[in-house]
Design a protein around this motif. Structure first.
Motif, PDB file in Angstrom:
ATOM      1  N   ALA A 156      -5.878  -2.082   4.864  1.00  0.00           N
ATOM      2  CA  ALA A 156      -6.723  -3.160   5.067  1.00  0.00           C
ATOM      3  C   ALA A 156      -6.240  -4.190   6.099  1.00  0.00           C
ATOM      4  CB  ALA A 156      -7.076  -3.625   3.815  1.00  0.00           C
ATOM      5  N   ALA A 157      -7.058  -5.186   6.276  1.00  0.00           N
ATOM      6  CA  ALA A 157      -6.604  -6.237   7.422  1.00  0.00           C
ATOM      7  C   ALA A 157      -5.394  -6.867   6.857  1.00  0.00           C
ATOM      8  CB  ALA A 157      -7.793  -6.867   7.830  1.00  0.00           C
ATOM      9  N   ASP A 158      -5.270  -7.377   5.488  1.00  0.00           N
ATOM     10  CA  ASP A 158      -4.610  -8.188   4.895  1.00  0.00           C
ATOM     11  C   ASP A 158      -3.548  -7.544   4.044  1.00  0.00           C
ATOM     12  OD1 ASP A 158      -6.394  -7.447   3.101  1.00  0.00           O
ATOM     13  OD2 ASP A 158      -6.785  -9.504   2.576  1.00  0.00           O
ATOM     14  N   ASP A 159      -3.145  -6.290   3.975  1.00  0.00           N
ATOM     15  CA  ASP A 159      -2.216  -5.536   3.366  1.00  0.00           C
ATOM     16  C   ASP A 159      -0.958  -6.013   4.184  1.00  0.00           C
ATOM     17  OD1 ASP A 159      -3.872  -4.282   1.731  1.00  0.00           O
ATOM     18  OD2 ASP A 159      -3.986  -2.169   2.724  1.00  0.00           O
ATOM     19  N   ARG A 160       0.160  -6.106   3.563  1.00  0.00           N
ATOM     20  CA  ARG A 160       1.398  -6.737   4.158  1.00  0.00           C
ATOM     21  C   ARG A 160       2.526  -5.502   4.409  1.00  0.00           C
ATOM     22  NH1 ARG A 160       4.588 -10.878   1.684  1.00  0.00           N
ATOM     23  NH2 ARG A 160       5.344 -11.132   3.691  1.00  0.00           N
ATOM     24  N   PHE A 161       2.544  -4.468   3.458  1.00  0.00           N
ATOM     25  CA  PHE A 161       3.756  -3.388   3.686  1.00  0.00           C
ATOM     26  C   PHE A 161       3.176  -2.218   3.245  1.00  0.00           C
ATOM     27  CE2 PHE A 161       5.895  -7.335   2.508  1.00  0.00           C
ATOM     28  CZ  PHE A 161       6.734  -7.452   3.608  1.00  0.00           C
ATOM     29  N   LEU A 162       3.380  -1.221   4.074  1.00  0.00           N
ATOM     30  CA  LEU A 162       2.920   0.197   3.770  1.00  0.00           C
ATOM     31  C   LEU A 162       4.020   0.970   3.458  1.00  0.00           C
ATOM     32  CD1 LEU A 162       1.000   2.543   4.207  1.00  0.00           C
ATOM     33  CD2 LEU A 162       1.609   2.700   6.416  1.00  0.00           C
ATOM     34  N   ILE A 163       4.104   1.796   2.422  1.00  0.00           N
ATOM     35  CA  ILE A 163       5.331   2.467   1.664  1.00  0.00           C
ATOM     36  C   ILE A 163       4.954   4.131   1.745  1.00  0.00           C
ATOM     37  CG2 ILE A 163       6.800   3.005  -0.141  1.00  0.00           C
ATOM     38  CD1 ILE A 163       6.379  -0.105  -1.044  1.00  0.00           C
ATOM     39  N   PHE A 164       5.595   4.978   2.273  1.00  0.00           N
ATOM     40  CA  PHE A 164       5.344   6.355   2.305  1.00  0.00           C
ATOM     41  C   PHE A 164       6.522   6.873   1.253  1.00  0.00           C
ATOM     42  CE2 PHE A 164       4.418   5.077   6.761  1.00  0.00           C
ATOM     43  CZ  PHE A 164       3.051   5.972   6.793  1.00  0.00           C
ATOM     44  N   VAL A 165       5.814   8.008   0.618  1.00  0.00           N
ATOM     45  CA  VAL A 165       6.669   8.642  -0.430  1.00  0.00           C
ATOM     46  C   VAL A 165       5.994  10.187  -0.361  1.00  0.00           C
ATOM     47  CG1 VAL A 165       7.636   6.893  -1.819  1.00  0.00           C
ATOM     48  CG2 VAL A 165       5.468   7.979  -2.520  1.00  0.00           C
ATOM     49  N   LEU A 212       0.763  -1.032  -0.022  1.00  0.00           N
ATOM     50  CA  LEU A 212       0.160  -0.011  -0.163  1.00  0.00           C
ATOM     51  C   LEU A 212       0.999   1.366  -0.180  1.00  0.00           C
ATOM     52  CD1 LEU A 212      -2.734   1.462   0.276  1.00  0.00           C
ATOM     53  CD2 LEU A 212      -2.248   1.090   2.869  1.00  0.00           C
ATOM     54  N   ILE A 213       0.937   1.865  -1.095  1.00  0.00           N
ATOM     55  CA  ILE A 213       1.718   3.375  -1.231  1.00  0.00           C
ATOM     56  C   ILE A 213       0.946   4.442  -0.766  1.00  0.00           C
ATOM     57  CG2 ILE A 213       3.112   4.794  -2.622  1.00  0.00           C
ATOM     58  CD1 ILE A 213       3.516   2.333  -4.518  1.00  0.00           C
ATOM     59  N   SER A 214       1.062   5.164   0.297  1.00  0.00           N
ATOM     60  CA  SER A 214       0.608   6.161   0.959  1.00  0.00           C
ATOM     61  C   SER A 214       1.121   7.568   0.343  1.00  0.00           C
ATOM     62  CB  SER A 214       0.537   6.128   2.441  1.00  0.00           C
ATOM     63  OG  SER A 214      -0.323   6.999   2.837  1.00  0.00           O
ATOM     64  N   ILE A 215       0.444   8.511   0.087  1.00  0.00           N
ATOM     65  CA  ILE A 215       1.042   9.798  -0.348  1.00  0.00           C
ATOM     66  C   ILE A 215       0.088  10.903  -0.006  1.00  0.00           C
ATOM     67  CG2 ILE A 215       1.587  10.994  -2.279  1.00  0.00           C
ATOM     68  CD1 ILE A 215       1.586   8.648  -3.939  1.00  0.00           C
ATOM     69  N   ALA A 216       0.539  11.714   1.088  1.00  0.00           N
ATOM     70  CA  ALA A 216      -0.135  12.993   1.355  1.00  0.00           C
ATOM     71  C   ALA A 216       0.362  14.025   0.512  1.00  0.00           C
ATOM     72  CB  ALA A 216       0.246  13.276   2.831  1.00  0.00           C
ATOM     73  N   THR A 217      -0.977  14.834   0.120  1.00  0.00           N
ATOM     74  CA  THR A 217      -0.332  16.121  -0.665  1.00  0.00           C
ATOM     75  C   THR A 217      -1.063  16.964  -0.326  1.00  0.00           C
ATOM     76  OG1 THR A 217      -0.366  16.656  -3.108  1.00  0.00           O
ATOM     77  CG2 THR A 217      -2.231  15.440  -2.438  1.00  0.00           C
ATOM     78  N   TYR A 218      -0.686  18.265  -0.769  1.00  0.00           N
ATOM     79  CA  TYR A 218      -1.063  19.669  -0.287  1.00  0.00           C
ATOM     80  C   TYR A 218      -0.720  20.584  -1.558  1.00  0.00           C
ATOM     81  CZ  TYR A 218      -2.664  24.001   2.053  1.00  0.00           C
ATOM     82  OH  TYR A 218      -3.271  25.078   2.441  1.00  0.00           O
ATOM     83  N   LYS A 219      -1.753  21.075  -2.148  1.00  0.00           N
ATOM     84  CA  LYS A 219      -1.614  22.166  -3.191  1.00  0.00           C
ATOM     85  C   LYS A 219      -0.209  21.788  -4.059  1.00  0.00           C
ATOM     86  CE  LYS A 219      -3.094  26.057  -1.972  1.00  0.00           C
ATOM     87  NZ  LYS A 219      -3.253  27.528  -1.301  1.00  0.00           N
ATOM     88  N   ARG A 220      -0.080  20.622  -4.585  1.00  0.00           N
ATOM     89  CA  ARG A 220       0.946  20.267  -5.474  1.00  0.00           C
ATOM     90  C   ARG A 220       0.790  19.453  -6.372  1.00  0.00           C
ATOM     91  NH1 ARG A 220       5.941  18.743  -0.876  1.00  0.00           N
ATOM     92  NH2 ARG A 220       6.551  21.000  -0.809  1.00  0.00           N
TER      93      ARG A 220
END
Length: 301
Positions: free
Chosen positions: A79-88, A5-13
């Motif tokens: 989710a309950a069965d996601d294995r890895f979380l990646i932040f960029v 799961l790749i998680s990206i937070a963004t703000y006005k970009r």
């Protein structure tokens, strides 16, 4: 639901986010990946970029201001069965082979946290002293070395490990000052997380022209000192932190003087003692650099 799961937070970009998403396209092809983009602008300025991307993106708006709130909203999508979380970060571009490098390093070292280098690309007209002194650029290490200060700019986390800790969250009192990721990963380290560096998992980050100057670098150094000072205050008294800050300033002044005498030019490592000391004293007095504050928002903590 997914291996990654790749998680990206963004703000006005939106333009920078579009560059990041394009760089991810070849990385996720054929992989079991979900992408979550959390837009921290209530008006949804990243919506069009996400909807027109060929990637399958879970786009959500988090109207509560602050990077920690956006990061926590991303955690809500695990989710309950996601294995890895990646932040960029939304102002980065990943290099070819980035995802496989993170995954391979995690398997090889059986690590709970894997982080990789963020290459700061300076503007062509940036002052020479910035590169010469090691300002803005981040340190790199050998693959397999301990990762000393993971952040949400290029890091994989094993979700089973997070679940074993009760699924910790980002501290939203750091939203306007930055540092919620520092506090988050410091807590994982204290809990015994195995944190490893992967030098092959590279991302680029263009440094805006408005950051390639002494004023911004000085302010950033003090802000980083504020963050570490606030965490230090959880363990030590205010007077003790003030004294430690003064000692760092004194040492830093001497170190900068030595650099000048030896004709090295001012080095980031020496100057950081000064800005960190100032930041510690500021944290002790509640005077914080609020780099991420917005006009109608205030800071608590």
């Amino acid at each position: 639901m997914a291996e990654f799961l790749i998680s990206i937070a963004t703000y006005k970009r939106p333009d920078l986010l579009a560059d990041l998403l394009r760089s991810l396209e070849p990385e996720v092809a054929g992989e079991d990946v979900r992408i979550v983009v959390v837009d921290n602008h209530a008006e949804g300025t990243a919506r069009e970029v996400c909807e027109t991307s060929p990637l399958d993106i879970d786009y959500i708006v988090e109207p509560r201001p602050g990077i920690a709130a956006a990061r926590n909203r991303g955690l809500d999508r695990v989710a309950a069965d996601d294995r890895f979380l990646i932040f960029v970060d939304d102002d980065e571009r990943v290099h070819p082979g980035w995802l496989r490098a993170l995954a391979d390093a995690q398997r090889q070292y059986d690590a709970d946290v894997i982080s990789g280098p963020v290459i700061s690309v300076l503007p062509a007209d940036a002052p020479a002293w910035i590169a010469r002194g090691g300002f803005i650029q981040r340190a790199r290490f050998r693959t397999g070395d301990p990762s000393l200060s993971p952040a949400t700019n290029n890091t994989l986390v094993r979700l089973d490990y997070l679940r074993s800790l009760g699924s910790p969250r980002f501290d939203e009192s750091f939203s306007m000052t930055g540092g919620s990721d520092t506090a988050f990963f410091r807590a994982l380290r204290a809990a015994g997380a195995r944190m490893i560096w992967c030098d092959e998992a590279v991302v680029d980050e263009d440094v805006p022209v408005e950051r390639a100057n002494l004023a911004w670098i000085w302010r950033r150094g003090i802000r980083e000192g504020n963050v570490s000072g606030r965490m230090l205050l959880r363990e030590k008294s205010r007077p003790a932190v003030v004294v430690a800050g003064l000692a760092r300033i004194g040492y830093g002044v001497a170190a900068v003087g030595r650099d000048v005498v030896l004709q090295r030019g001012v080095q980031a490592r020496s100057a950081a003692y000064i800005t960190r000391g100032i930041g510690w004293i500021g944290a002790s007095r509640g005077r914080l650099v609020t780099e991420y504050a917005r006009p109608t928002e205030s800071v608590e903590g």
